[in-house]
Design a protein around this motif. Structure first.
Motif, PDB file in Angstrom:
ATOM      1  N   GLY A 152     -38.352 -77.912  -9.411  1.00  0.00           N
ATOM      2  CA  GLY A 152     -37.552 -78.145 -10.608  1.00  0.00           C
ATOM      3  C   GLY A 152     -36.535 -79.262 -10.415  1.00  0.00           C
ATOM      4  O   GLY A 152     -36.578 -80.006  -9.439  1.00  0.00           O
ATOM      5  N   GLY A 153     -35.602 -79.367 -11.369  1.00  0.00           N
ATOM      6  CA  GLY A 153     -34.641 -80.465 -11.317  1.00  0.00           C
ATOM      7  C   GLY A 153     -33.283 -80.095 -11.892  1.00  0.00           C
ATOM      8  O   GLY A 153     -33.173 -79.257 -12.788  1.00  0.00           O
ATOM      9  N   GLY A 154     -32.267 -80.767 -11.386  1.00  0.00           N
ATOM     10  CA  GLY A 154     -30.901 -80.570 -11.863  1.00  0.00           C
ATOM     11  C   GLY A 154     -30.621 -81.316 -13.165  1.00  0.00           C
ATOM     12  O   GLY A 154     -29.499 -81.311 -13.655  1.00  0.00           O
ATOM     13  N   GLY A 155     -31.656 -81.972 -13.716  1.00  0.00           N
ATOM     14  CA  GLY A 155     -31.477 -82.613 -15.015  1.00  0.00           C
ATOM     15  C   GLY A 155     -31.940 -81.704 -16.146  1.00  0.00           C
ATOM     16  O   GLY A 155     -31.699 -81.982 -17.323  1.00  0.00           O
ATOM     17  N   LEU A 156     -32.630 -80.610 -15.795  1.00  0.00           N
ATOM     18  CA  LEU A 156     -33.121 -79.688 -16.824  1.00  0.00           C
ATOM     19  C   LEU A 156     -31.946 -78.957 -17.463  1.00  0.00           C
ATOM     20  O   LEU A 156     -30.972 -78.630 -16.778  1.00  0.00           O
ATOM     21  CB  LEU A 156     -34.062 -78.643 -16.202  1.00  0.00           C
ATOM     22  N   THR A 157     -32.069 -78.637 -18.747  1.00  0.00           N
ATOM     23  CA  THR A 157     -31.043 -77.808 -19.394  1.00  0.00           C
ATOM     24  C   THR A 157     -31.020 -76.431 -18.736  1.00  0.00           C
ATOM     25  O   THR A 157     -31.976 -76.039 -18.049  1.00  0.00           O
ATOM     26  CB  THR A 157     -31.376 -77.604 -20.887  1.00  0.00           C
ATOM     27  N   ASN A 158     -29.957 -75.683 -18.981  1.00  0.00           N
ATOM     28  CA  ASN A 158     -29.884 -74.312 -18.452  1.00  0.00           C
ATOM     29  C   ASN A 158     -31.088 -73.498 -18.915  1.00  0.00           C
ATOM     30  O   ASN A 158     -31.654 -72.717 -18.149  1.00  0.00           O
ATOM     31  CB  ASN A 158     -28.598 -73.622 -18.938  1.00  0.00           C
ATOM     32  N   GLU A 159     -31.464 -73.691 -20.181  1.00  0.00           N
ATOM     33  CA  GLU A 159     -32.557 -72.915 -20.756  1.00  0.00           C
ATOM     34  C   GLU A 159     -33.863 -73.198 -20.015  1.00  0.00           C
ATOM     35  O   GLU A 159     -34.632 -72.286 -19.714  1.00  0.00           O
ATOM     36  CB  GLU A 159     -32.712 -73.253 -22.246  1.00  0.00           C
ATOM     37  N   LYS A 160     -34.130 -74.495 -19.741  1.00  0.00           N
ATOM     38  CA  LYS A 160     -35.377 -74.859 -19.058  1.00  0.00           C
ATOM     39  C   LYS A 160     -35.369 -74.374 -17.608  1.00  0.00           C
ATOM     40  O   LYS A 160     -36.377 -73.869 -17.111  1.00  0.00           O
ATOM     41  CB  LYS A 160     -35.560 -76.379 -19.059  1.00  0.00           C
ATOM     42  N   TYR A 212     -33.789 -71.866 -16.391  1.00  0.00           N
ATOM     43  CA  TYR A 212     -33.946 -70.412 -16.424  1.00  0.00           C
ATOM     44  C   TYR A 212     -35.412 -70.043 -16.674  1.00  0.00           C
ATOM     45  O   TYR A 212     -35.984 -69.184 -15.980  1.00  0.00           O
ATOM     46  CB  TYR A 212     -33.043 -69.833 -17.529  1.00  0.00           C
ATOM     47  N   ALA A 213     -36.022 -70.677 -17.664  1.00  0.00           N
ATOM     48  CA  ALA A 213     -37.413 -70.348 -18.010  1.00  0.00           C
ATOM     49  C   ALA A 213     -38.348 -70.665 -16.840  1.00  0.00           C
ATOM     50  O   ALA A 213     -39.291 -69.919 -16.560  1.00  0.00           O
ATOM     51  CB  ALA A 213     -37.837 -71.123 -19.265  1.00  0.00           C
ATOM     52  N   LEU A 214     -38.063 -71.756 -16.147  1.00  0.00           N
ATOM     53  CA  LEU A 214     -38.921 -72.159 -15.024  1.00  0.00           C
ATOM     54  C   LEU A 214     -38.837 -71.125 -13.881  1.00  0.00           C
ATOM     55  O   LEU A 214     -39.862 -70.740 -13.300  1.00  0.00           O
ATOM     56  CB  LEU A 214     -38.478 -73.539 -14.529  1.00  0.00           C
ATOM     57  N   GLY A 215     -37.620 -70.678 -13.577  1.00  0.00           N
ATOM     58  CA  GLY A 215     -37.446 -69.674 -12.523  1.00  0.00           C
ATOM     59  C   GLY A 215     -38.135 -68.366 -12.898  1.00  0.00           C
ATOM     60  O   GLY A 215     -38.788 -67.721 -12.077  1.00  0.00           O
ATOM     61  N   LYS A 216     -37.995 -67.985 -14.165  1.00  0.00           N
ATOM     62  CA  LYS A 216     -38.613 -66.746 -14.650  1.00  0.00           C
ATOM     63  C   LYS A 216     -40.142 -66.865 -14.601  1.00  0.00           C
ATOM     64  O   LYS A 216     -40.837 -65.919 -14.195  1.00  0.00           O
ATOM     65  CB  LYS A 216     -38.118 -66.486 -16.076  1.00  0.00           C
ATOM     66  N   PHE A 217     -40.651 -68.018 -14.994  1.00  0.00           N
ATOM     67  CA  PHE A 217     -42.100 -68.264 -14.975  1.00  0.00           C
ATOM     68  C   PHE A 217     -42.644 -68.158 -13.544  1.00  0.00           C
ATOM     69  O   PHE A 217     -43.655 -67.501 -13.281  1.00  0.00           O
ATOM     70  CB  PHE A 217     -42.364 -69.657 -15.558  1.00  0.00           C
ATOM     71  N   ARG A 220     -44.277 -82.023 -26.273  1.00  0.00           N
ATOM     72  CA  ARG A 220     -43.800 -80.654 -26.464  1.00  0.00           C
ATOM     73  C   ARG A 220     -42.590 -80.410 -25.588  1.00  0.00           C
ATOM     74  O   ARG A 220     -42.397 -81.095 -24.590  1.00  0.00           O
ATOM     75  CB  ARG A 220     -44.884 -79.659 -26.061  1.00  0.00           C
ATOM     76  N   SER A 221     -41.830 -79.409 -25.955  1.00  0.00           N
ATOM     77  CA  SER A 221     -40.693 -79.081 -25.086  1.00  0.00           C
ATOM     78  C   SER A 221     -41.207 -78.298 -23.884  1.00  0.00           C
ATOM     79  O   SER A 221     -42.238 -77.634 -23.947  1.00  0.00           O
ATOM     80  CB  SER A 221     -39.650 -78.267 -25.852  1.00  0.00           C
ATOM     81  N   GLU A 222     -40.471 -78.387 -22.796  1.00  0.00           N
ATOM     82  CA  GLU A 222     -40.851 -77.661 -21.589  1.00  0.00           C
ATOM     83  C   GLU A 222     -40.887 -76.153 -21.829  1.00  0.00           C
ATOM     84  O   GLU A 222     -41.656 -75.442 -21.196  1.00  0.00           O
ATOM     85  CB  GLU A 222     -39.809 -77.962 -20.516  1.00  0.00           C
ATOM     86  N   LEU A 223     -40.050 -75.671 -22.750  1.00  0.00           N
ATOM     87  CA  LEU A 223     -40.043 -74.230 -23.045  1.00  0.00           C
ATOM     88  C   LEU A 223     -41.392 -73.825 -23.629  1.00  0.00           C
ATOM     89  O   LEU A 223     -41.920 -72.754 -23.339  1.00  0.00           O
ATOM     90  CB  LEU A 223     -38.910 -73.889 -24.019  1.00  0.00           C
TER      91      LEU A 223
END
Ligand code: MGD
Ligand code: MGD
Ligand code: SF4
Ligand code: MO
Length: 729
Positions: A100-108, A110-115, A480-483
């Motif tokens: 992942g990356g530190g440029g991602l929003t909090n939402e992205k 979070y979703a990436l870690g959960k995924f 598309r959005s990453e979410l």
């Protein structure tokens, strides 16, 4: 007109975005407490990345001809899901890794870690914050008990009598922040520690302060030497130490041997300067009647194999002087990436769950599992830090697939030639990006995503202030959005875990998951953040009927978050960089940033104005060293380390020490700095030693295109070999 914040660094300068045809935005600066109406060149030109001519607008899939071809979303996602399923069936869940990356929003983030944890069930997730903030985080966690880069608002610096800036070039990396140093400069108290006379070091001229120019990689010795003088000369804040800290005796013993003459031998900083510095800082401490002092660290001291120890020593010094937890004084680390702070809180780090919780803590696992609707037993345990993760890719028993979200590792990772080899050894590389970065161009599948002005979300700034990123224009058709990408893949992989795609809904879930954690966002929502932009975490949810929590601009005012409320002084010792200069490589190579470019340059190398101000990597070299090597201004210079060779043009300047050269890392090609850097890491934080290695410097007689021609160097047999990874001399 839409109020938002800059897509780049953690200062998150406030912007006003105005949509204008076709698909673009006009960007102006907005007044905000951090940037006060200012922006740097990168912020002013940020709109052009939206309309970059090679913007990714359709998924790409590598064909049997070896080339990337346009594909439909359905085909691309079906392919990724079926390959993941097949690889996991053969080799188990950990065969898929996520970066992942530190440029991602909090939402992205979070979703990436959960995924990763609930759908892939892999323990191998980590992110580029390991290159950036990991040592600062580890140092703060073990002493202050929590890691919020600046535990106070940036504007607090304005009243300081002294600011010690260690390894930060704020004037180029966050120019509008320099406004907050006006007061301390007027008081003559700005101290910049940097082996180069950087733009920031130059701010100390004309009586504004002091530039200290140590041997690269010796800051830890300098800090131990300062602690020694503070203790020996009776400058420590003894009341504060007794009331608010533990561990003074061990610390005293660890600093005892760092008498000033020894410190001078190691660091090159002479004894009078060392004493002057210690007394200047102590005089600014409120305990001695000063108006306040700050100790701040940047990547110059943190990107080191002893980065955690160095941050610890900086915090120890600030505690000796009684600074943290006093209004108008403190210690802070200057976070780098746009969401470098939030990105390290919500679960894309290998050892972490949302809310800055530990993935090894059973209570945390149970809490997060409830929010996710899964059995806590199914959440994997800790993985490994980024550099180790990259090293294992495609090796026997290592991950066979990698999903990359928000990092251009073949340019920005240490010993990057070796990383390229590891990526080539994978069965599947999937890159989500909005631009064809050097890493995306190596992928089997490229998924085009929305960027900044096209999306809603939140970013947490260097102050721990949670900010709204707002959509100003519709994304181009086809992206598309990453979410959505994460939700689409979860569905295709047969997951029953819910993956909402509306950012406000994802945020609400993140807030619940963070409740009770160190980084508690449970009192926040997009709706609240839309009307309040001065909310610093923790912001716990209010109990029924109570007024909402006002946020926490300043931490530690009453106590440190340890059971006894006291900060820990942790003794550390100086060892030095993993690679010291030696007859075959007698010069220090220091890497870092220039004003015009951002990180791997994937974004800023596509902006004409920025390319015009900095078209290629220039090697800063002292005229004395240049003379010795027969190098004239503008000559090509060859740099060699055990990892590889790079060629860059010489810029002669007395701003660097004669024993040191400086190369910025924003470019790919023959001049790419990470062809040279070592992938040795800090044993505690996993942070790579980007800042210091030993290099052989010579005139380059041939001709080479420094922006390209990597292959030429390889053909000449001077590139890294497959053994480059981990082959530290
Ligand atoms: N223009 C621009 N701004 C940026 C970024 C960018 O890429 N470009 N990136 C953002 C990000 S993610 C980050 S992390 C921050 C980084 O911001 P900074 O930490 O300010 O940036 P660097 O240039 O990496 O390093 C700072 C200084 O450390 C010095 N240094 C090198 N070795 C040593 C050493 O051994 N000791 C000491 N004391 N100093 C040393 C270098 O000479 C350099 O001047 O910037 C953010 N802002
Ligand atoms: N030699 C040397 N190397 C260094 C450093 C150094 O000082 N010296 N500094 C290190 C530091 S501190 C850092 S932070 C790293 C950073 O280096 P990288 O991790 O490479 O970061 P970026 O260049 O910002 O790469 C971000 C990529 O993600 C894309 N991107 C941006 N936003 C999004 C998004 O929301 N979603 C997706 N999917 N993609 C997005 C961009 O287009 C770009 O291609 O470099 C490190 N490398
Ligand atoms: S200082 Fe950082 S946030 Fe501000 S405009 Fe420049 S890159 Fe953007
Ligand atoms: Mo960074």
């Amino acid at each position: 007109m839409t109020a938002s914040h800059c897509p780049y660094c953690a200062l998150q300068c406030a912007q006003t975005l105005t949509a204008h045809a076709p698909d673009g935005v006009a960007v102006t600066a907005r007044v905000f407490p951090t940037n006060r109406g200012g922006m740097c060149q990168k912020g002013w030109t940020s709109g052009s990345v939206l309309t970059a001519t090679d913007r990714l607008r359709t998924p790409l899939v590598r064909g049997t001809d070896g080339e990337l071809h346009a594909a439909t979303w359905d085909d691309a996602l079906d392919l990724v899901a079926s390959r993941i399923a097949a690889l996991q069936a053969e080799s188990g869940p950990d065969t898929i890794a996520v970066f992942g990356g530190g440029g991602l929003t909090n939402e992205k983030a979070y979703a990436l870690g959960k995924f990763a944890r609930t759908v892939l069930r892999t323990r191998f997730i980590d992110y580029n914050g390991r290159f950036c903030m990991a040592s600062a985080a580890a140092g703060a966690n073990r002493t202050l008990g929590v890691d919020r880069g600046l535990p106070f608002p940036l504007a607090d610096l304005g009243g300081a009598q002294a600011v010690l800036l260690l390894g930060s070039n704020l004037a180029e990396t966050m120019p509008p922040a320099v406004q907050h140093l006006a007061g301390v400069r007027a008081r003559g108290g700005l101290v910049v520690v940097d082996p180069r006379r950087s733009a920031t070091a130059s701010l100390t001229a004309d009586g504004a302060g002091l530039h200290v120019q140590p041997v690269p990689g010796t800051d830890l010795a300098l800090l131990l030497g300062l602690a020694h003088v503070v203790l020996a000369d009776g400058l420590a804040d003894t009341d504060y130490l007794a009331a608010r800290t533990t561990g003074l005796e061990e610390l005293r013993r660890s600093a005892a041997t760092w008498w000033p003459e020894r410190t001078e031998l190691v660091t090159g900083v002479d004894v009078p300067t060392l004493r002057r510095l210690a007394h200047l800082l102590a005089a600014a401490s409120p305990s001695r009647g000063g108006s306040g002092a700050y100790v701040l660290t940047g990547r110059g001291v943190e990107q080191s194999s002893q980065g955690t120890a160095t941050v610890t020593a900086a915090i120890n010094l600030s505690l000796l002087l009684g600074l943290p937890g006093r209004v108008g004084s403190g210690y802070g680390a200057i976070t780098g990436q746009g969401n470098g702070q939030g990105g390290r809180e919500h679960g894309q780090k290998s050892d972490q769950l949302p809310g800055y919780r530990s993935i090894e803590d059973d209570a945390a696992r149970a809490h997060v599992a409830r929010v996710w609707g899964v059995d806590p037993m199914t959440i994997p345990r800790s993985g490994v830090p980024a550099v180790e993760l990259l090293r294992r890719l495609g090796t026997d028993g290592g991950p066979r697939a990698l999903l990359v979200h928000g990092s251009n590792v073949v340019v920005s990772a240490p010993a990057a030639r070796g990383v390229r080899d590891r990526l080539a050894a994978l069965d599947l590389l999937v890159v989500c990006d909005f631009l064809p970065s050097e890493t995306a161009l190596l992928a089997d599948v490229v998924l085009p995503v929305t960027q900044w002005a096209e999306e809603e979300g939140t970013m947490t700034s260097l102050e721990g202030r949670v900010l709204r990123r707002r959509r100003a224009i519709a994304p181009p058709p086809g992206v598309r959005s990453e979410l959505e990408v994460v939700a689409d893949l979860a569905r295709r992989l047969g997951s029953t875990v819910a993956f909402p795609t509306e950012p406000a809904v994802v945020f609400d879930e993140l807030a619940r998951a963070s409740a009770g954690g160190r980084a508690d966002y449970s009192g926040l929502s997009h709706a609240r953040l839309d009307v309040e932009d001065d909310l610093f975490w923790p912001v716990p949810a209010a109990s029924d009927g109570a007024a909402s929590h006002p946020g926490t601009p300043r931490l530690f005012l009453d106590a440190f978050p340890w059971p006894d409320g006291r900060a820990r002084l942790v003794p550390v010792q100086h060892v030095g960089p993993t690679e010291d200069v030696h007859p075959g490589a007698p010069t220090y190579l220091v890497t870092g940033r220039v004003l015009a470019h951002y990180q791997s340059g994937a974004q800023t190398r596509r902006v004409a104005e920025l390319v015009a101000s900095a078209p290629e990597p220039l090697l800063e070299i002292h005229p004395l060293l240049a003379d010795l090597l027969d190098v004239e201004p503008g000559d090509l210079v060859r740099l060699t380390t055990p990892r590889g060779t790079a060629v860059a043009r010489a810029h002669l300047t007395t701003d660097v020490r004669p024993d040191t050269v400086f190369l910025p890392f924003h470019w790919s090609g023959a001049g790419s700095a990470n062809r040279l850097t070592t992938d040795a890491t800090d044993p505690i934080s996993g942070m790579p030693e980007f800042k210091v290695c030993a290099v052989e410097v010579a005139r380059w007689e041939g001709s080479v295109d420094v922006l390209d021609d990597e292959s030429l160097l390889d053909e000449l047999g001077v590139g890294a070999t497959a053994a480059g990874v981990g082959a530290v001399g």
